[in-house]
Design an enzyme around this catalytic site. Structure first.
Site, PDB file in Angstrom:
ATOM      1  N   SER A  62      -4.753  92.479  29.809  1.00 30.94           N
ATOM      2  CA  SER A  62      -3.767  93.394  29.231  1.00 30.94           C
ATOM      3  C   SER A  62      -4.406  94.163  28.074  1.00 30.94           C
ATOM      4  CB  SER A  62      -2.577  92.585  28.707  1.00 30.94           C
ATOM      5  OG  SER A  62      -1.798  93.395  27.860  1.00 30.94           O
ATOM      6  N   SER A  63      -3.797  95.278  27.716  1.00 27.68           N
ATOM      7  CA  SER A  63      -4.354  96.113  26.635  1.00 27.68           C
ATOM      8  C   SER A  63      -4.226  95.445  25.270  1.00 27.68           C
ATOM      9  CB  SER A  63      -3.617  97.456  26.593  1.00 27.68           C
ATOM     10  OG  SER A  63      -2.224  97.233  26.388  1.00 27.68           O
TER      11      SER A  63
ATOM     12  N   TYR B 245      -1.028  85.099  23.527  1.00 21.40           N
ATOM     13  CA  TYR B 245      -1.172  85.690  24.867  1.00 21.40           C
ATOM     14  C   TYR B 245      -2.502  86.421  24.974  1.00 21.40           C
ATOM     15  CZ  TYR B 245       0.145  89.195  28.531  1.00 21.40           C
ATOM     16  OH  TYR B 245       0.207  90.026  29.616  1.00 21.40           O
TER      17      TYR B 245
ATOM     18  N   LYS C  67      -5.734  85.789  27.466  1.00 21.88           N
ATOM     19  CA  LYS C  67      -6.272  86.841  28.328  1.00 21.88           C
ATOM     20  C   LYS C  67      -7.772  87.053  28.057  1.00 21.88           C
ATOM     21  CE  LYS C  67      -2.712  87.979  30.785  1.00 21.88           C
ATOM     22  NZ  LYS C  67      -2.702  87.766  32.235  1.00 21.88           N
TER      23      LYS C  67
ATOM     24  N   HIS D  50       9.990  93.957  28.356  1.00 24.44           N
ATOM     25  CA  HIS D  50       9.219  94.991  27.648  1.00 24.44           C
ATOM     26  C   HIS D  50      10.151  96.165  27.337  1.00 24.44           C
ATOM     27  CE1 HIS D  50       5.759  92.818  29.485  1.00 24.44           C
ATOM     28  NE2 HIS D  50       5.192  93.158  28.342  1.00 24.44           N
TER      29      HIS D  50
HETATM   30  N1  LIG Z   1       4.293  93.921  32.659  1.00 25.13           N
HETATM   31  C1  LIG Z   1       3.420  94.519  31.872  1.00 25.13           C
HETATM   32  O1  LIG Z   1       3.771  95.434  31.093  1.00 25.13           O
HETATM   33  C2  LIG Z   1       1.972  94.114  31.906  1.00 25.13           C
HETATM   34  C3  LIG Z   1       1.526  93.044  32.692  1.00 25.13           C
HETATM   35  N2  LIG Z   1       0.187  92.734  32.681  1.00 25.13           N
HETATM   36  C4  LIG Z   1      -0.330  91.601  33.490  1.00 25.13           C
HETATM   37  O2  LIG Z   1      -0.029  91.820  34.863  1.00 25.13           O
HETATM   38  C5  LIG Z   1       0.165  90.554  35.505  1.00 25.13           C
HETATM   39  C6  LIG Z   1       1.509  90.544  36.199  1.00 25.13           C
HETATM   40  O3  LIG Z   1       2.513  90.849  35.263  1.00 25.13           O
HETATM   41  P1  LIG Z   1       4.018  91.115  35.769  1.00 25.13           P
HETATM   42  O4  LIG Z   1       4.001  91.414  37.224  1.00 25.13           O
HETATM   43  O5  LIG Z   1       4.610  92.093  34.820  1.00 25.13           O
HETATM   44  O6  LIG Z   1       4.697  89.689  35.541  1.00 25.13           O
HETATM   45  P2  LIG Z   1       6.041  89.097  36.179  1.00 25.13           P
HETATM   46  O7  LIG Z   1       6.651  88.269  35.117  1.00 25.13           O
HETATM   47  O8  LIG Z   1       6.817  90.195  36.826  1.00 25.13           O
HETATM   48  O9  LIG Z   1       5.481  88.151  37.345  1.00 25.13           O
HETATM   49  C7  LIG Z   1       4.783  87.013  37.007  1.00 25.13           C
HETATM   50  C8  LIG Z   1       4.545  86.219  38.250  1.00 25.13           C
HETATM   51  O10 LIG Z   1       3.797  85.064  37.885  1.00 25.13           O
HETATM   52  C9  LIG Z   1       4.277  83.988  38.654  1.00 25.13           C
HETATM   53  N3  LIG Z   1       4.176  82.741  37.888  1.00 25.13           N
HETATM   54  C10 LIG Z   1       4.559  82.500  36.612  1.00 25.13           C
HETATM   55  N4  LIG Z   1       4.333  81.217  36.297  1.00 25.13           N
HETATM   56  C11 LIG Z   1       3.811  80.621  37.405  1.00 25.13           C
HETATM   57  C12 LIG Z   1       3.382  79.310  37.731  1.00 25.13           C
HETATM   58  N5  LIG Z   1       3.443  78.340  36.828  1.00 25.13           N
HETATM   59  N6  LIG Z   1       2.903  79.079  38.971  1.00 25.13           N
HETATM   60  C13 LIG Z   1       2.831  80.062  39.889  1.00 25.13           C
HETATM   61  N7  LIG Z   1       3.213  81.346  39.650  1.00 25.13           N
HETATM   62  C14 LIG Z   1       3.700  81.599  38.422  1.00 25.13           C
HETATM   63  C15 LIG Z   1       5.746  84.248  38.971  1.00 25.13           C
HETATM   64  O11 LIG Z   1       6.006  83.679  40.262  1.00 25.13           O
HETATM   65  P3  LIG Z   1       7.483  83.355  40.837  1.00 25.13           P
HETATM   66  O12 LIG Z   1       8.200  84.673  40.873  1.00 25.13           O
HETATM   67  O13 LIG Z   1       7.203  82.792  42.194  1.00 25.13           O
HETATM   68  O14 LIG Z   1       8.094  82.360  39.877  1.00 25.13           O
HETATM   69  C16 LIG Z   1       5.805  85.773  38.971  1.00 25.13           C
HETATM   70  O15 LIG Z   1       5.758  86.262  40.269  1.00 25.13           O
HETATM   71  C17 LIG Z   1       0.039  89.491  34.415  1.00 25.13           C
HETATM   72  O16 LIG Z   1      -1.289  88.991  34.401  1.00 25.13           O
HETATM   73  C18 LIG Z   1       0.305  90.282  33.140  1.00 25.13           C
HETATM   74  O17 LIG Z   1      -0.343  89.672  32.037  1.00 25.13           O
HETATM   75  C19 LIG Z   1      -0.733  93.438  31.936  1.00 25.13           C
HETATM   76  C20 LIG Z   1      -0.317  94.489  31.145  1.00 25.13           C
HETATM   77  C21 LIG Z   1       1.060  94.893  31.086  1.00 25.13           C
HETATM   78  C1  LIG Z   2       2.069  94.917  27.666  1.00 25.04           C
HETATM   79  C2  LIG Z   2       2.164  94.471  26.249  1.00 25.04           C
HETATM   80  O1  LIG Z   2       3.511  94.194  25.959  1.00 25.04           O
HETATM   81  C3  LIG Z   2       3.753  93.536  24.718  1.00 25.04           C
HETATM   82  O2  LIG Z   2       3.338  94.318  23.660  1.00 25.04           O
HETATM   83  P1  LIG Z   2       4.123  95.656  23.293  1.00 25.04           P
HETATM   84  O3  LIG Z   2       3.478  96.782  23.986  1.00 25.04           O
HETATM   85  O4  LIG Z   2       4.288  95.763  21.804  1.00 25.04           O
HETATM   86  O5  LIG Z   2       5.498  95.363  23.986  1.00 25.04           O
HETATM   87  P2  LIG Z   2       6.988  95.826  24.053  1.00 25.04           P
HETATM   88  O6  LIG Z   2       7.101  96.705  25.251  1.00 25.04           O
HETATM   89  O7  LIG Z   2       7.851  94.625  23.993  1.00 25.04           O
HETATM   90  O8  LIG Z   2       7.244  96.685  22.696  1.00 25.04           O
HETATM   91  C4  LIG Z   2       6.695  97.959  22.542  1.00 25.04           C
HETATM   92  C5  LIG Z   2       7.345  98.630  21.359  1.00 25.04           C
HETATM   93  O9  LIG Z   2       8.688  98.991  21.738  1.00 25.04           O
HETATM   94  C6  LIG Z   2       9.586  98.641  20.702  1.00 25.04           C
HETATM   95  N1  LIG Z   2      10.939  98.410  21.261  1.00 25.04           N
HETATM   96  C7  LIG Z   2      12.021  99.174  20.973  1.00 25.04           C
HETATM   97  N2  LIG Z   2      13.121  98.695  21.602  1.00 25.04           N
HETATM   98  C8  LIG Z   2      12.683  97.610  22.323  1.00 25.04           C
HETATM   99  C9  LIG Z   2      13.377  96.699  23.178  1.00 25.04           C
HETATM  100  O10 LIG Z   2      14.602  96.772  23.388  1.00 25.04           O
HETATM  101  N3  LIG Z   2      12.627  95.727  23.763  1.00 25.04           N
HETATM  102  C10 LIG Z   2      11.287  95.623  23.538  1.00 25.04           C
HETATM  103  N4  LIG Z   2      10.598  94.640  24.167  1.00 25.04           N
HETATM  104  N5  LIG Z   2      10.588  96.451  22.714  1.00 25.04           N
HETATM  105  C11 LIG Z   2      11.310  97.439  22.104  1.00 25.04           C
HETATM  106  C12 LIG Z   2       8.955  97.393  20.118  1.00 25.04           C
HETATM  107  O11 LIG Z   2       9.496  97.167  18.807  1.00 25.04           O
HETATM  108  C13 LIG Z   2       7.482  97.777  20.101  1.00 25.04           C
HETATM  109  O12 LIG Z   2       7.210  98.581  18.975  1.00 25.04           O
HETATM  110  C14 LIG Z   2       3.045  92.216  24.702  1.00 25.04           C
HETATM  111  O13 LIG Z   2       3.415  91.470  25.807  1.00 25.04           O
HETATM  112  C15 LIG Z   2       1.597  92.471  24.820  1.00 25.04           C
HETATM  113  O14 LIG Z   2       0.937  91.218  24.923  1.00 25.04           O
HETATM  114  C16 LIG Z   2       1.304  93.297  26.001  1.00 25.04           C
HETATM  115  O15 LIG Z   2       0.376  92.996  26.742  1.00 25.04           O
END
Ligand SMILES: NC(=O)C1=CN([C@@H]2O[C@H](COP(=O)(O)OP(=O)(O)OC[C@H]3O[C@@H](n4cnc5c(N)ncnc54)[C@H](OP(=O)(O)O)[C@@H]3O)[C@@H](O)[C@H]2O)C=CC1
Ligand SMILES: C[C@H]1O[C@H](OP(=O)(O)OP(=O)(O)OC[C@H]2O[C@@H](n3cnc4c(=O)[nH]c(N)nc43)[C@H](O)[C@@H]2O)[C@@H](O)[C@@H](O)C1=O
Length: 312
Positions: free
Chosen positions: A108-109, A137, A141, A180
């Site tokens: 992740s970033s 986290y 990573k 998020h």
């Molecule tokens: N969302 C974002 O903004 C970002 C995400 N990422 C990375 O991308 C990847 C995917 O993220 P995202 O799709 O958003 O995450 P989600 O939360 O949508 O999905 C996570 C998945 O991980 C699986 N999982 C969690 N715990 C376990 C476990 N103990 N055993 C097996 N499977 C497990 C879940 O499976 P099940 O549904 O079967 O429980 C689920 O499908 C991650 O590595 C995350 O760090 C990176 C940057 C930004």
């Molecule tokens: C992908 C990335 O995601 C996370 O980092 P982040 O980018 O800071 O994530 P965020 O989306 O939660 O917040 C972005 C900004 O948005 C503002 N904000 C406003 N209103 C809401 C709100 O309602 N919810 C949330 N969550 N944020 C809010 C919040 O205050 C912040 O300034 C980590 O998982 C990090 O580890 C990571 O990998």
């Protein structure tokens, strides 16, 4: 990757994992290995080893993780470091033990230093202190990146590390606290419109800047990198464009067609002021995103309206 190769998509029900599965299926990969967390808990080292021993995947997309927004990261600090460390360690080690041809690890970033120069280049890793709200986290990573590098160094494994920017899209997490920002705003503006609320509260000051990539674009990039990238160094995946949280809120407000006021709750954390990815390495490799932020938000909102939204 051969279309008949055994491809394990870890986390295939998540937002990213389901997008990778969609992309692979439509591209004709017809031998996908899929397990829910109930079927295979990746925190269980023995279960992971037995699964790799019996199924022998050739390619692994590691999209399973403990994931959440800024408040979840800062609340469940131990869960975020423990679960992500143990899952990646179990999967990466088993991929080595059972001769996986290639593994793609998703970071992740947030792994970059809080105040690193912008845009973030891959070489800025470990050059300064991290943002405190998601440090557990981020450390997990970074450990994943180092695991892939170390298994490449010692065992010549083709394990690559991909660093996505903030993601959104189909099947996102819409939990009111743990999600998020982008999905949180979609839900909050939608519910405010339905309830005829006069205002919507945004966390923080609204001044931080974030970059957002549509999850199906990331999925395409992951398959592209699985096929064409085998370097030791991590690689950023993003759009190369960012905007303030306030401007994002205005964009989501327009897409949802909410007409009330924005309020800002500065008791909530802003987190990193900016984390724009330098995506020149990826662009030079030949891949660029295709979904604009406005188009992507519309697609995500339609998904939110048409399906029972997920809360994780
Ligand atoms: N969302 C974002 O903004 C970002 C995400 N990422 C990375 O991308 C990847 C995917 O993220 P995202 O799709 O958003 O995450 P989600 O939360 O949508 O999905 C996570 C998945 O991980 C699986 N999982 C969690 N715990 C376990 C476990 N103990 N055993 C097996 N499977 C497990 C879940 O499976 P099940 O549904 O079967 O429980 C689920 O499908 C991650 O590595 C995350 O760090 C990176 C940057 C930004
Ligand atoms: C992908 C990335 O995601 C996370 O980092 P982040 O980018 O800071 O994530 P965020 O989306 O939660 O917040 C972005 C900004 O948005 C503002 N904000 C406003 N209103 C809401 C709100 O309602 N919810 C949330 N969550 N944020 C809010 C919040 O205050 C912040 O300034 C980590 O998982 C990090 O580890 C990571 O990998």
């Amino acid at each position: 990757m051969d279309k008949h190769a055994t491809v394990y998509v870890a986390g295939h029900r998540g937002m990213v994992g389901s997008a990778i599965r969609r992309y692979l299926e439509q591209a004709g990969y017809n031998n996908l290995l899929l397990r829910t967390s109930a079927e295979l808990d990746l925190r269980n080292q023995r279960a992971v080893a037995d699964f790799f021993a019996s199924e022998r995947p050739e390619y692994v997309f590691l999209a399973a993780a403990k994931v959440g927004g800024i408040l979840a990261n800062n609340t469940y600090r131990a869960d975020f470091i423990y679960e992500n460390l143990i899952m990646e360690t179990n999967v990466i080690h088993a991929a080595h033990q059972y001769d996986v041809k290639k593994l793609l690890f998703l970071g992740s970033s947030c792994i970059y230093p809080k105040m690193a120069p912008q845009p973030l280049k891959e070489e800025y890793l470990l050059t300064g202190p991290l943002e405190s709200t998601n440090e557990p986290y981020a450390i997990a990573k970074i450990a994943g990146i180092k695991l892939c590098e170390a298994y490449r160094d010692q065992y010549s494994k083709d394990f690559i590390s991909v660093m996505p920017t903030n993601l959104y899209g189909i099947g996102d997490n819409y939990h009111p606290e743990n999600s998020h920002v982008l999905p949180a705003l979609i839900r909050r503006f939608h519910e405010a419109k339905e309830a005829h609320q006069s205002s919507v509260t945004i966390w923080g000051s609204g001044t931080p800047k974030r970059e957002f990539l549509y999850a199906d674009d990331l999925a395409e990039a992951c398959v592209y990198l699985m096929n064409y990238y085998s370097e030791r160094e991590l690689i950023n995946v993003g759009t190369g464009e960012d905007l303030t949280i306030k401007d994002l809120a205005e964009l989501v407000k327009d897409v949802v067609n909410y007409s009330g006021k924005l309020m800002f709750d500065t008791s909530k954390p802003d987190g990193t002021p900016r984390k724009l990815m330098d995506v020149s390495k990826l662009h030079n490799l030949g891949w660029k995103h295709s979904t604009s932020l406005e188009k992507g938000i519309s697609k995500a909102y339609q998904d939110f309206l048409q399906h029972t939204y997920v809360e994780r």
